[in-house]
Scaffold this motif. Structure first.
Motif, mmCIF file in Angstrom:
data_model
loop_
_atom_site.group_PDB
_atom_site.id
_atom_site.type_symbol
_atom_site.label_atom_id
_atom_site.label_comp_id
_atom_site.label_asym_id
_atom_site.label_seq_id
_atom_site.Cartn_x
_atom_site.Cartn_y
_atom_site.Cartn_z
ATOM 1 N N PHE A 3 0.854 -1.188 0.000
ATOM 2 C CA PHE A 3 0.000 0.000 0.000
ATOM 3 C C PHE A 3 0.893 1.242 0.000
ATOM 4 O O PHE A 3 1.538 1.561 0.991
ATOM 5 C CB PHE A 3 -0.936 -0.019 1.213
ATOM 6 N N LYS A 4 0.936 1.917 -1.135
ATOM 7 C CA LYS A 4 1.835 3.061 -1.301
ATOM 8 C C LYS A 4 1.215 4.025 -2.301
ATOM 9 O O LYS A 4 0.715 3.594 -3.347
ATOM 10 C CB LYS A 4 3.189 2.567 -1.811
ATOM 11 N N THR A 5 1.240 5.300 -1.981
ATOM 12 C CA THR A 5 0.705 6.303 -2.902
ATOM 13 C C THR A 5 1.656 6.511 -4.072
ATOM 14 O O THR A 5 2.869 6.618 -3.888
ATOM 15 C CB THR A 5 0.486 7.641 -2.168
ATOM 16 N N VAL A 6 1.097 6.569 -5.282
ATOM 17 C CA VAL A 6 1.867 6.889 -6.483
ATOM 18 C C VAL A 6 1.330 8.217 -7.012
ATOM 19 O O VAL A 6 0.121 8.379 -7.176
ATOM 20 C CB VAL A 6 1.722 5.787 -7.554
ATOM 21 N N VAL A 7 2.222 9.162 -7.266
ATOM 22 C CA VAL A 7 1.780 10.508 -7.642
ATOM 23 C C VAL A 7 2.564 11.014 -8.847
ATOM 24 O O VAL A 7 3.757 10.742 -8.985
ATOM 25 C CB VAL A 7 1.931 11.478 -6.449
ATOM 26 N N THR A 8 1.870 11.731 -9.728
ATOM 27 C CA THR A 8 2.504 12.374 -10.886
ATOM 28 C C THR A 8 2.611 13.874 -10.642
ATOM 29 O O THR A 8 1.632 14.516 -10.251
ATOM 30 C CB THR A 8 1.682 12.128 -12.165
ATOM 31 N N LEU A 9 3.788 14.421 -10.881
ATOM 32 C CA LEU A 9 4.023 15.843 -10.647
ATOM 33 C C LEU A 9 4.338 16.531 -11.980
ATOM 34 O O LEU A 9 5.283 16.146 -12.671
ATOM 35 C CB LEU A 9 5.202 16.019 -9.674
ATOM 36 N N ILE A 10 3.534 17.517 -12.343
ATOM 37 C CA ILE A 10 3.834 18.326 -13.530
ATOM 38 C C ILE A 10 5.087 19.143 -13.211
ATOM 39 O O ILE A 10 5.109 19.899 -12.243
ATOM 40 C CB ILE A 10 2.655 19.254 -13.881
ATOM 41 N N THR A 11 6.129 18.969 -14.010
ATOM 42 C CA THR A 11 7.459 19.470 -13.648
ATOM 43 C C THR A 11 8.006 20.425 -14.701
ATOM 44 O O THR A 11 7.976 20.127 -15.902
ATOM 45 C CB THR A 11 8.442 18.286 -13.488
ATOM 46 N N GLN A 12 8.534 21.557 -14.220
ATOM 47 C CA GLN A 12 9.138 22.565 -15.097
ATOM 48 C C GLN A 12 10.653 22.574 -14.901
ATOM 49 O O GLN A 12 11.142 22.423 -13.774
ATOM 50 C CB GLN A 12 8.576 23.954 -14.774
ATOM 51 N N VAL A 13 11.376 22.756 -15.989
ATOM 52 C CA VAL A 13 12.834 22.712 -15.953
ATOM 53 C C VAL A 13 13.394 23.968 -16.626
ATOM 54 O O VAL A 13 13.020 24.290 -17.756
ATOM 55 C CB VAL A 13 13.360 21.445 -16.657
ATOM 56 N N ARG A 14 14.263 24.663 -15.918
ATOM 57 C CA ARG A 14 14.840 25.900 -16.455
ATOM 58 C C ARG A 14 15.898 25.587 -17.500
ATOM 59 O O ARG A 14 16.715 24.687 -17.333
ATOM 60 C CB ARG A 14 15.467 26.725 -15.332
ATOM 61 N N VAL A 15 15.847 26.345 -18.588
ATOM 62 C CA VAL A 15 16.882 26.269 -19.621
ATOM 63 C C VAL A 15 17.468 27.665 -19.816
ATOM 64 O O VAL A 15 16.863 28.679 -19.440
ATOM 65 C CB VAL A 15 16.323 25.718 -20.956
ATOM 66 N N ASP A 16 18.638 27.715 -20.402
ATOM 67 C CA ASP A 16 19.342 28.976 -20.638
ATOM 68 C C ASP A 16 18.897 29.563 -21.980
ATOM 69 O O ASP A 16 19.013 28.899 -23.015
ATOM 70 C CB ASP A 16 20.851 28.698 -20.660
ATOM 71 N N PRO A 17 18.367 30.802 -21.979
ATOM 72 C CA PRO A 17 17.942 31.401 -23.255
ATOM 73 C C PRO A 17 19.092 31.570 -24.249
ATOM 74 O O PRO A 17 18.859 31.720 -25.452
ATOM 75 C CB PRO A 17 17.358 32.754 -22.843
ATOM 76 N N PHE A 18 20.341 31.534 -23.747
ATOM 77 C CA PHE A 18 21.511 31.688 -24.622
ATOM 78 C C PHE A 18 22.176 30.344 -24.922
ATOM 79 O O PHE A 18 23.286 30.312 -25.446
ATOM 80 C CB PHE A 18 22.520 32.645 -23.976
ATOM 81 N N ASP A 19 21.498 29.249 -24.594
ATOM 82 C CA ASP A 19 22.025 27.924 -24.920
ATOM 83 C C ASP A 19 22.215 27.839 -26.435
ATOM 84 O O ASP A 19 21.299 28.153 -27.202
ATOM 85 C CB ASP A 19 21.035 26.852 -24.449
ATOM 86 N N PRO A 20 23.404 27.399 -26.902
ATOM 87 C CA PRO A 20 23.638 27.301 -28.348
ATOM 88 C C PRO A 20 22.635 26.402 -29.064
ATOM 89 O O PRO A 20 22.431 26.535 -30.277
ATOM 90 C CB PRO A 20 25.055 26.701 -28.439
ATOM 91 N N ALA A 21 21.997 25.513 -28.325
ATOM 92 C CA ALA A 21 21.023 24.601 -28.939
ATOM 93 C C ALA A 21 19.870 25.355 -29.593
ATOM 94 O O ALA A 21 19.244 24.844 -30.524
ATOM 95 C CB ALA A 21 20.476 23.644 -27.880
ATOM 96 N N PHE A 22 19.562 26.571 -29.120
ATOM 97 C CA PHE A 22 18.466 27.336 -29.700
ATOM 98 C C PHE A 22 18.765 27.752 -31.149
ATOM 99 O O PHE A 22 17.855 28.144 -31.879
ATOM 100 C CB PHE A 22 18.156 28.560 -28.847
ATOM 101 N N SER A 23 20.025 27.671 -31.542
ATOM 102 C CA SER A 23 20.381 27.991 -32.934
ATOM 103 C C SER A 23 20.574 26.738 -33.773
ATOM 104 O O SER A 23 20.834 26.829 -34.976
ATOM 105 C CB SER A 23 21.680 28.812 -32.966
ATOM 106 N N HIS A 24 20.464 25.559 -33.134
ATOM 107 C CA HIS A 24 20.700 24.300 -33.848
ATOM 108 C C HIS A 24 19.621 23.283 -33.467
ATOM 109 O O HIS A 24 19.859 22.373 -32.673
ATOM 110 C CB HIS A 24 22.091 23.739 -33.523
#
Length: 253
Positions: free
Chosen positions: A79-100
């Motif tokens: 008997f154990k509660t299982v829970v889902t959490l809507i999760t937000q993760v911070r990213v860097d607006p200057f991450d080079p990935a935004f251009s690729h």
């Protein structure tokens, strides 16, 4: 249900378990459905941004997972509660990935629709079935709900969090604004394990072991790698970017 049995085995062995998951097919389905709804009902509905689509997928995959795990545990007398959490993760607006951008996702478009997307500043790529949006994949920096995840875990609950790599958000003062991006789930899993000081980061895949040269005559299953050996493989390149590479990088991190 298959995953739930494996997870229940760990819980039965007295491990504290925190689960994250991919969402590739599902977030694409949600994005396609919301976009088509907006196209067929202009002025009444609008296309949902990627942050909202990720939240959708976190909610409904979590719903399926938590019910499957709950059922499996109850069938074992646990008997154990299982829970889902809507999760937000911070990213860097200057991450080079935004251009690729690297992640293709969503509906297939005609060339006319693709050019309209490009005119809005979005990236598109031509695929076999037409054109698709292609999204950036910045690195995860901070999991905002980490204290809630930790509190639930310390209370003995099974937590499902950071689904699909988490909702990519940009910090703007006190506001978190959804980014038009998809975070690689394996990197977020590593970040989650690090922030929680977890003992084990376990990556469940369809393969029993880590595989080198998959699908070639040189295919090899690997029992163990040192960090130095793993880093050498990463430096040499040639690992599949969509599967093996992020998992190995996550393990090294």
């Amino acid at each position: 249900a298959v995953s739930a049995r494996a997870i229940a085995d760990l819980i039965e062995a007295k491990y504290h378990v925190i689960i994250t998951h991919s969402n590739g097919p599902q977030v694409g389905m949600v994005h396609t459905a919301m976009t088509e709804l907006g196209r067929h009902h202009p002025g009444e509905y609008s296309a949902a941004p990627m942050s909202v689509c990720t939240a959708f997928s976190q909610g409904y995959i979590g719903y399926d997972l938590q019910n499957a795990i709950r059922t499996e545990l109850l069938n074992r007398g646990i008997f154990k509660t299982v829970v889902t959490l809507i999760t937000q993760v911070r990213v860097d607006p200057f991450d080079p990935a935004f251009s690729h951008p690297v992640k293709t996702l969503g509906r297939y478009m005609s060339e006319e629709d693709a050019r309209a997307e490009e005119a809005k500043g979005n990236y598109v790529v031509q695929e076999e079935g037409g054109y698709q949006r292609i999204y950036c994949s910045p690195k995860p920096l901070e999991i905002y709900e980490i204290d809630a995840i930790r509190a639930l875990e310390e209370a003995g609950q099974v937590v499902i969090a950071c689904g699909g790599g988490g909702i990519a958000v940009l910090e703007q003062g006190t506001r978190l604004k959804g980014a038009s991006a998809v975070i690689e789930k394996d990197y977020t899993a590593a970040r989650l394990a690090d922030q929680l000081d977890a003992d084990v980061l376990l990556l469940l895949t369809s393969r029993e072991k880590f595989v080198l040269h998959y699908g070639t005559p040189d295919e090899t299953c690997v029992d163990m790698l040192s960090v130095a050996e793993a880093q050498k493989l990463l430096t040499e390149g040639g690992l599949p970017a969509a599967t093996t590479l992020p998992k190995l990088e996550a393990a090294v991190q």
